[in-house]
Design an enzyme around this catalytic site. Sequence first.
Site, PDB file in Angstrom:
ATOM      1  CD  GLU A  90      69.773   8.436 109.991  1.00 49.37           C
ATOM      2  OE1 GLU A  90      69.978   7.250 109.689  1.00 49.37           O
ATOM      3  OE2 GLU A  90      70.121   8.933 111.068  1.00 49.37           O
ATOM      4  N   GLY A 124      78.072   4.545 104.912  1.00 48.29           N
ATOM      5  CA  GLY A 124      78.437   3.129 104.974  1.00 48.29           C
ATOM      6  C   GLY A 124      77.218   2.237 104.795  1.00 48.29           C
ATOM      7  CB  ALA A 125      75.287   0.294 106.163  1.00 53.61           C
ATOM      8  CG  MET A 126      69.525   4.004 105.998  1.00 55.51           C
ATOM      9  SD  MET A 126      69.815   5.188 107.352  1.00 55.51           S
ATOM     10  CE  MET A 126      68.212   5.110 108.148  1.00 55.51           C
ATOM     11  CD  GLU A 127      69.636   3.535 111.180  1.00 60.41           C
ATOM     12  OE1 GLU A 127      70.601   3.570 110.390  1.00 60.41           O
ATOM     13  OE2 GLU A 127      69.364   4.470 111.965  1.00 60.41           O
ATOM     14  CG  ASN A 128      66.473   2.059 105.173  1.00 61.72           C
ATOM     15  OD1 ASN A 128      66.392   3.242 105.428  1.00 61.72           O
ATOM     16  ND2 ASN A 128      67.370   1.570 104.331  1.00 61.72           N
ATOM     17  CD  GLU A 178      73.876   0.629 109.703  1.00 58.87           C
ATOM     18  OE1 GLU A 178      72.854   1.143 110.186  1.00 58.87           O
ATOM     19  OE2 GLU A 178      74.950   1.263 109.577  1.00 58.87           O
ATOM     20  CD  GLU A 226      73.577   6.418 114.045  1.00 61.43           C
ATOM     21  OE1 GLU A 226      74.341   5.449 114.246  1.00 61.43           O
ATOM     22  OE2 GLU A 226      72.699   6.406 113.154  1.00 61.43           O
TER      23      GLU A 226
HETATM   24  N1  BES Z   1      72.061   5.779 110.372  1.00 61.99           N
HETATM   25  C1  BES Z   1      73.374   5.699 109.869  1.00 61.99           C
HETATM   26  C2  BES Z   1      73.493   6.001 108.417  1.00 61.99           C
HETATM   27  C3  BES Z   1      73.330   7.450 108.049  1.00 61.99           C
HETATM   28  C4  BES Z   1      74.275   8.363 108.411  1.00 61.99           C
HETATM   29  C5  BES Z   1      72.274   7.908 107.326  1.00 61.99           C
HETATM   30  C6  BES Z   1      74.125   9.695 108.052  1.00 61.99           C
HETATM   31  C7  BES Z   1      72.125   9.234 106.991  1.00 61.99           C
HETATM   32  C8  BES Z   1      73.057  10.138 107.354  1.00 61.99           C
HETATM   33  C9  BES Z   1      73.969   4.307 110.095  1.00 61.99           C
HETATM   34  O1  BES Z   1      73.429   3.598 111.144  1.00 61.99           O
HETATM   35  C10 BES Z   1      75.411   4.499 110.412  1.00 61.99           C
HETATM   36  O2  BES Z   1      75.710   4.988 111.453  1.00 61.99           O
HETATM   37  N2  BES Z   1      76.281   4.119 109.492  1.00 61.99           N
HETATM   38  C11 BES Z   1      77.693   4.330 109.608  1.00 61.99           C
HETATM   39  C12 BES Z   1      78.443   3.057 109.881  1.00 61.99           C
HETATM   40  C13 BES Z   1      78.365   2.633 111.302  1.00 61.99           C
HETATM   41  C14 BES Z   1      79.020   1.294 111.502  1.00 61.99           C
HETATM   42  C15 BES Z   1      78.980   3.617 112.250  1.00 61.99           C
HETATM   43  C16 BES Z   1      78.129   4.913 108.287  1.00 61.99           C
HETATM   44  O3  BES Z   1      77.344   4.874 107.344  1.00 61.99           O
HETATM   45  O4  BES Z   1      79.244   5.413 108.208  1.00 61.99           O
HETATM   46 ZN    ZN Z   2      74.123   4.028 113.052  1.00 65.59          ZN
END
Ligand code: BES
Ligand code: ZN
Length: 883
Positions: free
Chosen positions: A127, A268-272, A305, A327
């Site tokens: 992503e 922070g993290a990714m929901e693959n 996630e 999101e």
């Molecule tokens: N899908 C996002 C991660 C992401 C963000 C991938 C931007 C590529 C580009 C993930 O679900 C997400 O939102 N992560 C947040 C933390 C969340 C608790 C709000 C993050 O990574 O900051």
């Molecule tokens: Zn997210």
Amino acid sequence: MRTDQDQPVRLEDYQPPNWLVETVDLDVSLHPTASRVRATLRLKPNPAAPAAAPLALDGDGLTLRSIKLDGAPLAPESYAATPDRLSIAQPPRHPFVLEIETQVDPSANTQLSGLYRAGDTYCTQCEAEGFRRITYFPDRPDVMAVYTTRIEAEKSEAPVLLANGNLVEAGDIPGTTRHHAVWHDPFPKPSYLFALVGGVLGHVADEFVTMSGRRVALRIYVEPGKERRAGFAMDALKRAMRWDEEAFGREYDLDIFMIVAVSAFNMGAMENKGLNIFNDKYVLASPETATDEDYANIDGIIAHEYFHNWTGNRITCRDWFQLCLKEGLTVFRDQEYTADQRSRAVERIADVRVLRAHQFVEDAGPLAHPVRPEVYREINNFYTPTVYEKGAEIVRMLRTMLGADGFRKGMDLYFARHDGEAATVEQFVACFADATDSDLEQFMRWYRQAGTPEVAVTVRHDAKAATCTLEIAQMLPPTPGQPVKETMVIPLTLGLVAPDGRDLPLRLADGRMVERGVLTLTRPAETYVFAGVPARPVASLNRGFSAPIRLTANLTPDDLRFLAAHDSDAFNRWQALQTLAVTLLIDNVTALRASQPMRTDAGLVRALETILADPRLEPAFVARALTLPTESDIARELGRDVDPDAIFTARNALRATVGEGLGAALRDAYRRLADSAPYSPDAASAGRRALKNVALDLLAASGSSAAIAMAARQYSSADNMTDRMAAVTTLSLHPVRERQAAIDDFYRRYRDDALVLDKWFALQAAIPEAAALDRVRELTRHPAFSLGNPNRVRSLIGAFAQMNQTQFNRADGEGYAFLVDHVLALDAHNPQVASRLMTAFKSWRALEPGRRGKAEAELRRVATASSLSTDVRDIVERSLAEP
Ligand code: BES
Ligand code: ZN
């Protein structure tokens, strides 16, 4: 990273894909510098697109090795391949199979997008547009396919091989030192949810039985030796899975759910799908290394996630303009999860603080944009507080307006109607309109109009008529590209609090009752007359922060103190204290700038004393109530001519006054809350620690040397990171001998633990004194500092720019120059992280003229630099655009 010449992408230009992909078979042979990727795509013409369309696949920095169509090599003249595009002008008019071989270098991938190495671990981040860095593909979320992934690697280098879905087969490759694994994900998904991992990893295993009785294997993979630090994350995962069943009726769908913690991650993290990849900071925790805040973050992010499995994966976004569809909604869901797991009131306060600190600031500056943007140059720059936090507020307003039952009906319809699809915001909102038979046309403006609505309320009481009249006006200020705004729908939850502290029934003069206490404002100005109000009430407005607005009302300081003590809405008790404090602080900043004396507010101190003395209040709430508005809060409320030094001085003076005024009560609280039981991260224990540490910090702020001694003692005797970190943070604010001793000791204890060492860097970057910049410069030369690790960059450079208002905003502009030097150095390496650092300038126009000039000069230095990434160029150009 694409090139500078890229044209903006516009929502209005959306076209369905010409070609659909039914299945993707990936065969990836891992190698540190030359990983080979064979992709077999079953393509078919999209019936919704024009006939005989050419095929154009996205790429980013790719090298094509070979290409076959229906098993036969393609003639060179029938296709064109560049690093960022593969096109076939005249593909067959019927379904066909394309086999594409590319080669990528994961070790050279410093952008951490596509296939890269985090330490020695191979991992992917796709992503938003990283899949095209692995193979040529229609890399857009409305192309959903079924993926089968075969991974092959040296057994010694990558004994663990993971990909999305369920494991189909695994084994050695005879006659070699290599092995392989095949994973199949039966759920069609967009390419941004693809993931694979290979490496030497330890894991913890557990199991979850879903509400329909299916057994799901749970695995969390971490660096070998760190398994014991993954226990809390596993516990959080199981609680999140149960909660989604109970709160939304959503059950997990694969046989296995995996999380992999990696040390180098842009976000922070990714929901693959089935294989979440996490920044290890949001997985690993032990009492000795993680603070209560770390534990809370892990809980919330694991949940977030996981919740994407339904809101994002099963139903995804049609295009990236719809990002808030997954999101904003998923942030709302994780906020509700946390509220149910912990304390609803404290969680709401925390969420609103984040919203105001980041989203309100964004909405008031040059980077303001609608929750659903209409144009972007670089999608990575739109993972913003507006899309996330304001996006979540929109969902919350839907629930406030429709009620919990109506909201649930709408969500159920959304899942039923759009499962397996790539949806739009319109389709999402239509589900609520259809399920509850409501008209949400005007409400859609929340997605289209940027800016924070300003609502002004005038309350008048008429004792003779026993009525209370509310005159309410709303206004939405202009934002970049949107000079004129339309009237919003604003759900305003309110109460009228009688002198005895009880809520009056909300009966309008025409006899109607205000349902659930929610007024729905739809016009620029409206008047509500409440009847049966013999004694003057105090209006408690926007309870629970029912709408993301800036509210002003003709409440007196006495009214605010009354609400602070009596409001049945805990959020507004807290808000009343904040309003009192901010008003005082703004007056004092103004006084300081005019070389006038500051005033004190004995009433505020007494109100805080009352809160501290109230045994019915949760400690976590009291801790929040005693935390004064931050320097950024004050700057935001000022809105213009911001002088961070004056803000710092005024705030510190108030901290000293409160510490002194509440001295005995704070010392008492500190003693009373000391805990001899072993550390537990639960919310109640964390709340007690929070209050204890706020007490310590306020006592130290009052200049008490006894408090410094207490902090030094707490630092050395702490049996957990929360108390140790709180103590050293308090010490760091005072130029005392104990400070350097603690900082040095901290380094000796934790020099080998990357996540704790990040705290050591951040702590020093945030010290609000003139020597800070030299200290930070020195730390950039520390052997443990590197631009290659995003967590380390954020902990030093990010913390300096975001947590140290006076020193980043030094009057001589050196703080800005330091940031820009590092952004430019980092941009070539990791543009996503570089462009996030640049957002530290997001309210530069609100600064006083001297600093504004210095900030502008540094922004221009970035704008004129050669070979900028699209990411940084986009942020800097929008930051500089004329308002
Ligand atoms: N899908 C996002 C991660 C992401 C963000 C991938 C931007 C590529 C580009 C993930 O679900 C997400 O939102 N992560 C947040 C933390 C969340 C608790 C709000 C993050 O990574 O900051
Ligand atoms: Zn997210």
